[in-house]
Every structure is written in structure tokens, then in C-alpha cells.
Scaffold this motif. Structure first.
Motif, PDB file in Angstrom:
ATOM      1  N   UNK A 135     -26.907 -15.561 -57.362  1.00  0.00           N
ATOM      2  CA  UNK A 135     -27.244 -16.677 -58.146  1.00  0.00           C
ATOM      3  C   UNK A 135     -27.312 -16.252 -59.653  1.00  0.00           C
ATOM      4  N   UNK A 136     -27.897 -17.005 -60.455  1.00  0.00           N
ATOM      5  CA  UNK A 136     -28.085 -16.384 -61.800  1.00  0.00           C
ATOM      6  C   UNK A 136     -28.884 -15.545 -62.018  1.00  0.00           C
ATOM      7  N   UNK A 137     -29.550 -15.071 -61.186  1.00  0.00           N
ATOM      8  CA  UNK A 137     -30.540 -14.111 -61.587  1.00  0.00           C
ATOM      9  C   UNK A 137     -30.403 -12.798 -61.053  1.00  0.00           C
ATOM     10  N   UNK A 138     -29.826 -12.632 -59.603  1.00  0.00           N
ATOM     11  CA  UNK A 138     -29.446 -11.480 -58.830  1.00  0.00           C
ATOM     12  C   UNK A 138     -28.354 -11.852 -57.652  1.00  0.00           C
ATOM     13  N   UNK A 139     -28.423 -10.995 -56.710  1.00  0.00           N
ATOM     14  CA  UNK A 139     -27.486 -10.836 -55.885  1.00  0.00           C
ATOM     15  C   UNK A 139     -28.273 -10.281 -54.357  1.00  0.00           C
ATOM     16  N   UNK A 143     -24.023  -9.496 -51.043  1.00  0.00           N
ATOM     17  CA  UNK A 143     -23.064  -9.784 -52.305  1.00  0.00           C
ATOM     18  C   UNK A 143     -22.844  -8.467 -53.176  1.00  0.00           C
ATOM     19  N   UNK A 144     -22.253  -8.725 -54.121  1.00  0.00           N
ATOM     20  CA  UNK A 144     -21.488  -7.550 -54.935  1.00  0.00           C
ATOM     21  C   UNK A 144     -22.709  -6.333 -55.126  1.00  0.00           C
ATOM     22  N   UNK A 145     -22.486  -5.219 -54.477  1.00  0.00           N
ATOM     23  CA  UNK A 145     -23.387  -4.184 -54.496  1.00  0.00           C
ATOM     24  C   UNK A 145     -23.378  -3.481 -56.112  1.00  0.00           C
ATOM     25  N   UNK A 146     -22.341  -3.783 -56.908  1.00  0.00           N
ATOM     26  CA  UNK A 146     -22.391  -3.450 -58.127  1.00  0.00           C
ATOM     27  C   UNK A 146     -23.365  -4.341 -59.144  1.00  0.00           C
ATOM     28  N   UNK A 172     -32.866  -8.769 -51.564  1.00  0.00           N
ATOM     29  CA  UNK A 172     -32.313  -8.130 -52.634  1.00  0.00           C
ATOM     30  C   UNK A 172     -30.972  -6.874 -52.456  1.00  0.00           C
ATOM     31  N   UNK A 173     -30.052  -6.763 -53.241  1.00  0.00           N
ATOM     32  CA  UNK A 173     -29.173  -5.933 -52.638  1.00  0.00           C
ATOM     33  C   UNK A 173     -29.900  -4.607 -53.365  1.00  0.00           C
ATOM     34  N   UNK A 174     -29.420  -3.493 -53.071  1.00  0.00           N
ATOM     35  CA  UNK A 174     -29.981  -2.174 -53.535  1.00  0.00           C
ATOM     36  C   UNK A 174     -30.012  -1.908 -55.084  1.00  0.00           C
ATOM     37  N   UNK A 178     -33.610  -1.498 -57.433  1.00  0.00           N
ATOM     38  CA  UNK A 178     -33.842  -0.512 -58.354  1.00  0.00           C
ATOM     39  C   UNK A 178     -34.258  -1.012 -59.668  1.00  0.00           C
ATOM     40  N   UNK A 179     -33.653  -2.240 -60.065  1.00  0.00           N
ATOM     41  CA  UNK A 179     -33.683  -2.828 -61.266  1.00  0.00           C
ATOM     42  C   UNK A 179     -35.478  -3.347 -61.374  1.00  0.00           C
TER      43      UNK A 179
END
Length: 329
Positions: A135-139, A143-146, A172-174, A178-179
Motif C-alpha cells: 500500500x502507500x505506506x509499506x509492503x 510483496x516487493x522485498x526491496x 510486514x516484509x523484512x 528493519x525500517x
């Protein structure tokens, strides 16, 4: 012994029955299970389920309406936790303590001010930036791991910290994980319903390094009874298999960072979810852990493994209570 379940899709159940014209739904369908399992409270999340995620703004308004009505109908049995002292208030009144939560924020877009709306209007005190979607905030994890947190996502985390909302990294993705760790700003971070990736290599679980980082914030992992998150071996889809995760995490970071986040879905139609593209992870046949009524089975398994009364209480509710005490304002 009382127990706090840090993740439940209770409002999903309320929404489904509400659409059929029913009222006072928790009392009829959920309260008996909570009472039998001695579950004194939990985080009840609003979640936009497929296929309604195609228009999340429309769906969240429908959910909000159903939740408002249910909170009115059940005000004599549900106690909304806004500050830490409310846990004791609810216990004294014999009510179920409810921490309001949001599982994904796809419907707010980049409008971070909507976080204040949910904090004020619905007393939301725990949030996840995303479910499985980007979404507009995160994955989410599939989703896209990058792709980590966007600038709007980082602003959302800062807003949550300012308000006193518990940051939840489950789904959340990895990179997003970390973010959030880097932005936690001294606040405990939780994974409300995630297990150890070392025992079940699923993207929804946390690696040992992630568990260590989360523990360093003072956070807690809520043990999830979904079979795919327990083991790739279906024979281990049980309370015993879930207890293996407890032991791994305790060995890794200590007893203070484990709790319960069962993610029970006994009321969810798995066929409908599969039809709408939800990954097949909803294993209702996790032996010994079918619903909130069975929550005590998990503690019994741990007791047989030698955990003390103090340690069991930490896992059952004290560890998550500690996080709420630190974060809620």
C-alpha cells in the motif's frame, strides 16, 4: 490463569454476522469461548478482507459501522482499553478487556492524519501498516522485498510513536521490519501473531536476527497457532508444536519476549478466503488449538515442560501488558 490474546479478527466475525442483520454478536458467538478458555482480553482488529480490499475505503466504512453498533450492544461485557489502568478496571468489572487494533492501513492512503481519527474515534491502540498487500505506506511479506517503508509510512510510524500506539510488525516484509526497528525511538515493537522462522521458514515468521532486534526494543512475539507458521510438517500442527517455538525464542532472547497471539479463525470461512486469493495458511485443524475455548491447552503444554507459574503468567498476559504500560499514554 487469565490469558491475553494479542491478535484476533473478532471484528471480521462481527462484520459477517452484521451483514446478515444480526446484533449483539460477540455475546452470542464469542463470549462463551473466551469464558471457557479463561481469556480475559485481547486485541480485536479491523481487517479489510478479500475481495473487499479492491475498494478498502468503502469496506472500512462498513466495518466501522458494524463495530460502532457492536460496541454499543456489548458495552456491558466489553471494556475498551485506552490507557494501561483500564486493564485493571475491566478485570474488576468482570468484562473482556479489548485493545482496539488495525490490521493494515491500505484505506488511509498517505493521509497520516487518519491515524489520529482512529485513535480518537475508535480508541485504536495498536496498528500494522499493512496486511499482505503493498500500500502507500509499506509492503506485506509477499510483496516487493526491496520495498521498505515509504516516506508516508515513516511519517505514520512517527505519528504512532507520538500518540502512544503500539507498533506491530506482523505481516510486514523484512525490509519494512528493519525500517520500523530503526524508527521505534525507544518504544517496544511487537509481532502480535508471528513465530520463529528457524522452525517454520514462512515469510510471516521472524528470523533469529529479527527476534533479537525486536527483543532489544522490549517487544514481544505473540505465538500464532496457524499450522503453516508452526511447521512444514503437518504432524507438528499442534499445541506441542507451538510450544517448540516458545522454547526456541526463550533460548534466544529470554522469557520476557513471548506471549500469545493465536490468530484463531474458527469463525472464518476458509473456502471463501481461498476463493478470494488468500494463501492457504488457515489451518483450522491445529490440534488442541481450535478456538479461544482451547487457549488454556497451550499453557498446560508449557506447564508440563517445566515452566514456572511466574513464567506462564508472563507468556499468558504479563509480557504484553508490560508493552502496553510502556506505550499507552
Amino acid at each position: 490463569m487469565k490469558l491475553f490474546d494479542a491478535h484476533g479478527d473478532i471484528w471480521y466475525d462481527v462484520m459477517m454476522h452484521s451483514e446478515k442483520g444480526e446484533r449483539d454478536i460477540f455475546r452470542k458467538y464469542q463470549l462463551p469461548k473466551f469464558q471457557k478458555g479463561n481469556v480475559s482480553g485481547g486485541a480485536f482488529v479491523m481487517w479489510v478482507d478479500p475481495p473487499y480490499d479492491e475498494d478498502p475505503k468503502k469496506r472500512i466504512l462498513q466495518i466501522e459501522q458494524a463495530v460502532r453498533q457492536e460496541l454499543e450492544d456489548a458495552k456491558d461485557i466489553l471494556n475498551i482499553v485506552r490507557k494501561y489502568e483500564d486493564f485493571q478496571k475491566g478485570t474488576e468489572e468482570g468484562k473482556i478487556n479489548v485493545v482496539m487494533g488495525l490490521e493494515g492501513l491500505s484505506y488511509i492512503g498517505e493521509d497520516v492524519d487518519r491515524i489520529n481519527y482512529y485513535y480518537d474515534e475508535f480508541s485504536v491502540r495498536t496498528m500494522m501498516l499493512t496486511w499482505n498487500e503493498e500500500n502507500a505506506l509499506a509492503s506485506g511479506w509477499p510483496g516487493d522485498q526491496e520495498r521498505g517503508l515509504t516516506e508516508a509510512g515513516k511519517a505514520a510510524v512517527r505519528r504512532m510513536n507520538d500518540l502512544g500506539i503500539v507498533l506491530d510488525v506482523s505481516h510486514l516484509n523484512d525490509k519494512g521490519f528493519w525500517d520500523i526497528i530503526s524508527l521505534s525511538d525507544g518504544h517496544p515493537v511487537i509481532a502480535s501473531h508471528s513465530n520463529a522462522r528457524a522452525l517454520a521458514p514462512h515469510g510471516r515468521n521472524l528470523s533469529d536476527e529479527m527476534i533479537k532486534a525486536l527483543a532489544e526494543t522490549g517487544g514481544v512475539l505473540g505465538m500464532n497457532r496457524v499450522g503453516a507458521f508452526i511447521s512444514e510438517d503437518c504432524k507438528k500442527h499442534s499445541a506441542e508444536g507451538l510450544a517448540d517455538h516458545v522454547e526456541h525464542i526463550v533460548d534466544l532472547v529470554g522469557i520476557d519476549h513471548v506471549g500469545c497471539g493465536f490468530d484463531f479463525e474458527d469463525y472464518v470461512d476458509p473456502g471463501a478466503l481461498l476463493k478470494n486469493g488468500v494463501p492457504k495458511v488457515f489451518e483450522a485443524a491445529t490440534q488442541g488449538l481450535y478456538s479461544e475455548a482451547d487457549a488454556g491447552n497451550f499453557l498446560e503444554v508449557l506447564k508440563k515442560r517445566g515452566y514456572t507459574q511466574e513464567e506462564l503468567e508472563k507468556i499468558a498476559y504479563r509480557n504484553f501488558y508490560r508493552v502496553y504500560r510502556q506505550v499507552l499514554k
